[in-house]
Design an enzyme around this catalytic site. Structure first.
Site, PDB file in Angstrom:
ATOM      1  N   SER A  57     -10.098  -0.379   7.086  1.00  0.00           N
ATOM      2  CA  SER A  57      -9.469  -0.220   5.774  1.00  0.00           C
ATOM      3  C   SER A  57      -8.754  -1.456   5.219  1.00  0.00           C
ATOM      4  O   SER A  57      -8.358  -1.476   4.061  1.00  0.00           O
ATOM      5  CB  SER A  57      -8.481   0.945   5.803  1.00  0.00           C
ATOM      6  N   SER A 101      -9.812   1.950   2.922  1.00  0.00           N
ATOM      7  CA  SER A 101      -8.907   2.690   2.056  1.00  0.00           C
ATOM      8  C   SER A 101      -7.901   1.808   1.315  1.00  0.00           C
ATOM      9  O   SER A 101      -7.326   2.259   0.322  1.00  0.00           O
ATOM     10  CB  SER A 101      -8.145   3.725   2.886  1.00  0.00           C
ATOM     11  N   LYS A 154       0.856  -1.197   0.000  1.00  0.00           N
ATOM     12  CA  LYS A 154       0.000   0.000   0.000  1.00  0.00           C
ATOM     13  C   LYS A 154       0.885   1.238   0.000  1.00  0.00           C
ATOM     14  O   LYS A 154       1.890   1.288   0.723  1.00  0.00           O
ATOM     15  CB  LYS A 154      -0.915  -0.026   1.234  1.00  0.00           C
TER      16      LYS A 154
END
Lengths: 485, 488, 96
Positions: free
Chosen positions: A175, A151, A76
């Site tokens: 997330s 997210s 990420k």
């Protein structure tokens, strides 16, 4: 090869069925070919990945046998990676090359894993749909009209689309777990403090936690073992021995006490989701588990408390983006105020600004007690709910999200988006671990079962999830290439 | 109308740690810009603070030195505001639960008057960087400031007093007392010129006898004892004049300008600050158990006031001597080392404040770097006390030690033959010689009135001393001369 | 608790977020009003005597030994800086 688990790929590498270079290069080609539409990556680091794969192949040829060596994954874009853009999904950091690696990145490198690139995300991890990225929205590989969740939407989509066998995500209010559920993969949010936050760009420091997203609980166990542990550079990281997360995977579940929080099955829960979750519970009963209803009476206060605490911390954490030492700076500032105000107005997107404004407002004079202090008190009540429940049961189960993945662009107002996290947010407030595992579909869109445990009960969560995956094959499904083309 | 001045002080002490409060970067003064600012000090994305044990220990030592309560738990909070020298957009500080609670400092004013000043609390925080305003210009020629973040993250102990001081002199005495404590504890170098000790002064006036406090002005960053005194005097006068002319004191921040010798309002467009303090989520509560606190207590040296009192009561020094000799830890330690060798406090005090201090001042040398060691000086005083040398010779010996012309007083006395002559026979022989060589003076002496002889004898003493190269015992010379001159 | 236009302007100023227009500010007033209405559910619960919780684990701060562990990396760090000169970060002139 594109949909094999880490465990299977490790066997293939060991058996010499393919080399790390072949595997890595095949995935990179696939990303190049198919990610244009899905948009799960912000940066692809082909050259670095291939030379790391070569190094892993050479080490293997010399007889080295680190279990994860030569296996690729995606990271990420919230984790700092030395010499590679670390954007956090924001225009603010579009030009930022971190001068250091996050602790977890160092640990994965030490384990011999190979980063394919940095995945898309909601800007500064603020969002539940991955529509808040400076680099554009990510599409759900199962249904291109749906969001992948957020997210960590890029990480979830990349794993589901067969671009990477696993990915790193972060979870501040769901997330990891919600996008894992939306994309039909397995995602674990560890106990707060289990995984170092050093080099992981902060959204809300007392809630943020990094964790693995993969194709099975077993793979998550491998990855968690690699990234967990005490870090002297993170004051909130916990000095506690990291157990062998694989050791308990095969423990039978007979006698396991499962609690179903009644608040997680109330109004607003989609009927198809509920039915899939109830079916999953039946699987557990067939494995010998005992199920009872429990109550987490302050559940309805979790989203309100979170939207005080997280924005308050964020408003302060994001003050460092001021256009002075790194990051976006506006053109021709006329004075200092102008430099600050324009650089920040231009560098941040709407949702980030909204949260900075709420956080600033609720911390300001005259409001602090009513909002921040109150929310911190409610946070204690919420944590107590879980502690009380775990007096009666071993784990809690429920849906990871109230609905399957929703349509891109469907949620226009912020509050309806925030309520997406109604089943995940309390877990971050309490600091306990949670895992989402695939448990069925609503049409083309996957459904995730969420399993919650006591602080530091990751071994147990992984065991409970793994046993489910021994009895079901939801986690082995993947979108067909027609759908991914 | 009679006015009363009310002063409270916030003293920021830079702690003498090796590394910063939350990072491993060096705190050394004077490095090239930004070479001692690490990722944490710069507030780069993703990095995190870890608290320095040295800073905690120093804060606790200070707390113990002022008899303050040390709470079991203290908390770091964030004070949020934007400024270019504040990299994270917040200063990590303490407010609700500081590391040092209420305490007390004793001041010694003129004429040995003692006064107690209450300390409200002391807290740990990180220092900011520096803005340099020399003209830089960017590519478009705009005036720019340069930011150096070497100082960012240096640990500060902010010591906040109650408004207990009633004059500029008391304020200065207070700062001196704080300075003495922190330098005694070696938790700060106390170097005001380098900003190691900085003061914010809160000043207000009120009619004598009035209970409620007047509106105060805060004078920021006054960085020398002299400026503190001047700034307060100016500000008090300004406020009194203002009120007497029918005006009102505004609560504001002012700057002292030493060149103009005045305080000026900081023209600030800034609205009233709203710092939005909240607990720093990157740091956990600091818990100090009693074992830790007791361990810190065991490291405390004797403190300035304790020393001063002991010098007066146990050693019998004058108020003045006790004050001077306890003023700094190096002076006190030097004095005590001399005393340990010679055993005579009065003599040790005289020598340290007299001959030694004169030499040090003349060459601008710090007592800690004195070329004459306390052991050497103690050895010299011993020889005075046991009459091995007389006072005149002692000064010669001191000068020789200062110039490193001998390892010890004894060696110098030996090689230079400065040992005092006390043998009556030898002195008589010298006297006889002088009398024989000075027939005219002897005749004048003997013709003179007995009351005038006292003065005239000086000539003969001088001659005898000269003959002995200064080593004859002056009292003996005097007595024997009298006998011999008067007997004829 | 309602949020006014002025509150948004004040928060935007404290947070140094430039707002381009009244309309933009008005949009935030609407959003924040909605959010704070949702947050106001907190007011309904009695929290008398409940200690605020800042961290999910009841852990305490670990202390670092006072040692210099960092070396000069100015060049690396300033490589990502918008504007520097003579080792300093440049900003529009700071008025004191």
């Amino acid at each position: 090869m594109h949909h094999m688990t880490l465990t299977e790929l490790a066997k293939g590498l060991k058996a010499g069925d393919f080399s790390s270079r072949e595997l890595t290069s095949s995935l990179l080609d696939r990303i190049e070919r198919l990610d244009g539409d899905i948009n799960s990556f912000i940066s692809i680091t082909r050259d670095r990945a291939l030379s790391a794969a070569d190094a892993a192949d050479q080490a293997r040829a010399k007889g080295e046998s680190r279990p994860l060596a030569g296996l690729p994954l995606a990271i990420k874009d919230i984790f700092c990676t030395q010499g590679i853009r670390t954007s956090c999904g924001s225009k603010m950091l579009d030009n930022f090359q971190a001068p250091y690696n996050a602790t977890v990145v160092e640990k994965l490198e030490a384990a011999g894993m190979i980063s394919l690139g940095k995945t898309n995300m909601d800007e500064f991890a603020m969002g539940s749909s991955n529509e808040n990225s400076f680099y554009g929205p990510v599409k759900n590989p199962w249904d291109r009209t749906a969001v992948p969740g957020g997210s960590s939407g890029g990480s979830a989509a990349a794993v589901a689309a067969g671009f990477a066998p696993a990915a790193l995500g972060t979870d501040t209010g769901g997330s990891i777990r919600q996008p894992a559920a939306f994309c039909g993969i397995t995602g674990l949010k560890p106990t707060y403090g289990r995984v170092s936050r050093y080099g992981m760009i902060a959204f809300a420091s007392s809630l943020d936690q990094g964790g693995p997203m993969a194709r099975s609980a077993e793979d998550c166990a491998h990855l968690l073992g690699a990234i967990a542990g005490h870090d002297l550079r993170d004051s909130t990281s916990v000095a506690r021995v990291v157990p062998d997360y694989l050791a308990e995977l095969d423990t039978p579940l007979a006698g396991l006490k499962i609690g179903l929080p009644k608040e997680y099955f109330g109004d607003g829960l989609d009927a198809e989701v509920e039915s899939a979750i109830r079916d999953a519970i039946k699987v557990y009963e067939s494995l010998g588990a005992k199920v009872c209803e429990v109550s987490l009476p302050h559940t309805h206060l979790a989203v309100p408390a979170y939207y005080v605490i997280a924005p308050a911390e964020a408003s302060s954490n994001l003050s460092r983006y001021d256009g002075v030492r790194f990051g976006h700076r506006c053109e021709n500032p006329v004075d200092l105020e102008d430099l600050y105000k324009r650089s920040r107005a231009e560098g941040f997107g709407d949702e980030v600004k909204r949260r900075i404004l709420i956080g600033t407002h609720t911390l300001s004079e005259g409001f602090f007690d009513a909002y921040y202090r109150k929310a911190q008190q409610v946070r204690r009540l919420i944590r107590q709910d879980f502690m009380d429940a775990f007096e009666e049961v071993d784990v809690l189960m429920g849906p990871a999200a109230p609905t399957p993945a929703f349509d891109l662009g469907a949620k226009k107002d912020p509050v309806s988006m925030y309520l997406q996290d109604i089943y995940t947010i309390a877990i971050n407030l309490a600091g306990i671990p949670g895992i989402s595992v695939p448990a069925g579909f609503a049409g083309k869109r996957p459904i995730g079962l969420q399993i919650l445990g006591k602080h530091f009960a990751e071994s147990q969560l992984l065991n409970v999830a793994h046993q489910f995956q021994q009895a079901t094959d939801w986690h082995r499904r993947h979108p067909s290439d027609q759908e991914t083309t | 109308m009679q006015w009363e001045t009310v002063i409270g002080l916030e003293v920021h002490v830079q702690l003498a740690t090796q590394s910063k409060i939350f990072s491993g970067a060096s705190t050394a003064f004077g490095a090239e810009p930004n070479t001692q600012a690490c990722a944490i000090d710069l507030g780069l994305p993703g990095v995190l603070p870890v608290l320095n044990e040295g800073a905690v220990a120093m804060a606790v030592q200070f707390g113990l030195a002022i008899d303050a309560e040390i709470p079991e738990t203290s908390l770091f909070e964030r004070k949020n505001y934007f400024y270019p020298d504040l990299p994270k957009g917040y200063q990590t500080s303490q407010m609700a639960q500081p590391i040092v609670g209420k305490g007390e400092v004793e001041l010694v004013l003129d004429d040995d008057v003692r006064k107690r000043v209450r300390i409200h609390h002391a807290h740990l925080e990180e220092d900011a960087g520096k803005s340099l305003h020399e003209l830089f210009s960017n590519s478009r020629g705009h005036g720019m400031s340069g930011i150096d973040l070497n100082r960012a993250g240096t640990p500060l102990l902010e010591i906040v007093s109650e408004p207990d001081m009633r004059s500029a002199k008391e304020a200065v005495a207070y700062i001196r007392a704080i300075h003495a404590i922190v330098t005694y504890l070696r938790i700060s170098d106390g170097n005001m010129a380098e900003g190691s000790l900085r003061c914010d002064v809160n000043v207000s006036v009120r009619p004598k006898g009035q209970e409620t406090l007047g509106t105060r002005a805060e004078i920021k960053n006054v960085n020398s004892f002299r400026f503190v005194e001047r700034a307060i005097e100016f500000e008090v006068e300004r406020q009194i004049e203002l009120i007497e002319d029918g005006g009102k004191v505004v609560q504001e921040t002012r700057l002292y300008d030493p060149d103009q010798d005045e305080t000026r309002s900081m023209r600030t467009k800034e609205e009233a600050n709203d710092y939005r303090y909240f607990p720093c989520p990157d740091l956990l509560p600091v818990m100090l158990d009693s074992a830790y606190i007791e361990h810190q207590r065991s490291t405390l040296p004797e403190l300035p006031t304790q020393k001063r009192n002991r010098f007066e009561t146990s050693l019998g020094l004058s108020v003045y001597d006790a004050g001077v000799l306890s003023a700094t830890r190096p002076t006190a330690e030097y004095f005590e080392a001399v005393l340990a060798v010679c055993g005579d406090a009065k003599q040790a005090a005289n020598w340290v404040q007299g001959e030694l201090s004169a030499h040090l001042n003349r060459e601008n040398i710090d007592i800690a770097n004195s070329p004459v060691t306390p052991e050497q000086l103690g050895g010299l005083i011993q020889r005075v006390l046991d009459d091995t040398i007389n006072g005149k010779a002692a000064k010669q010996v001191f000068a020789a030690l200062w110039n490193n012309e001998g390892a010890s007083a004894d060696e110098i006395i030996d090689t230079r033959g400065l040992k005092q002559v006390t043998d009556t026979g030898a002195i008589e022989a010298m006297i006889d010689q002088v009398i024989a060589d000075s027939p005219v003076q002897v005749a004048q002496y003997r013709d003179a009135d007995p009351e005038k002889r006292g003065k005239m004898i000086g000539y003969f003493v001088g001659q005898v001393m000269k003959a002995s190269r200064g080593t004859a015992n002056p009292q003996q010379v005097n007595g024997l001369l009298k006998q011999k001159l008067d007997e004829a | 608790m309602a949020i006014e236009h002025a509150d948004v302007l004040r928060a935007a100023h404290l947070a140094r977020l430039g707002l381009n227009s009244d309309a933009e500010a008005a949009g935030y007033v609407d959003d924040l009003t909605q959010i704070l209405e949702m947050v106001d559910r907190l007011q309904a619960v009695n929290t008398d005597g409940v200690a605020p919780l800042s961290h999910p684990l009841d852990a305490t701060q670990r202390l670092r030994a006072d040692e210099v562990t960092e070396t000069n990396q100015r060049e690396t760090f300033q490589a990502c800086a918008p504007e520097t000169a003579e080792g300093l970060y440049l900003v529009p002139r700071v008025v004191e």
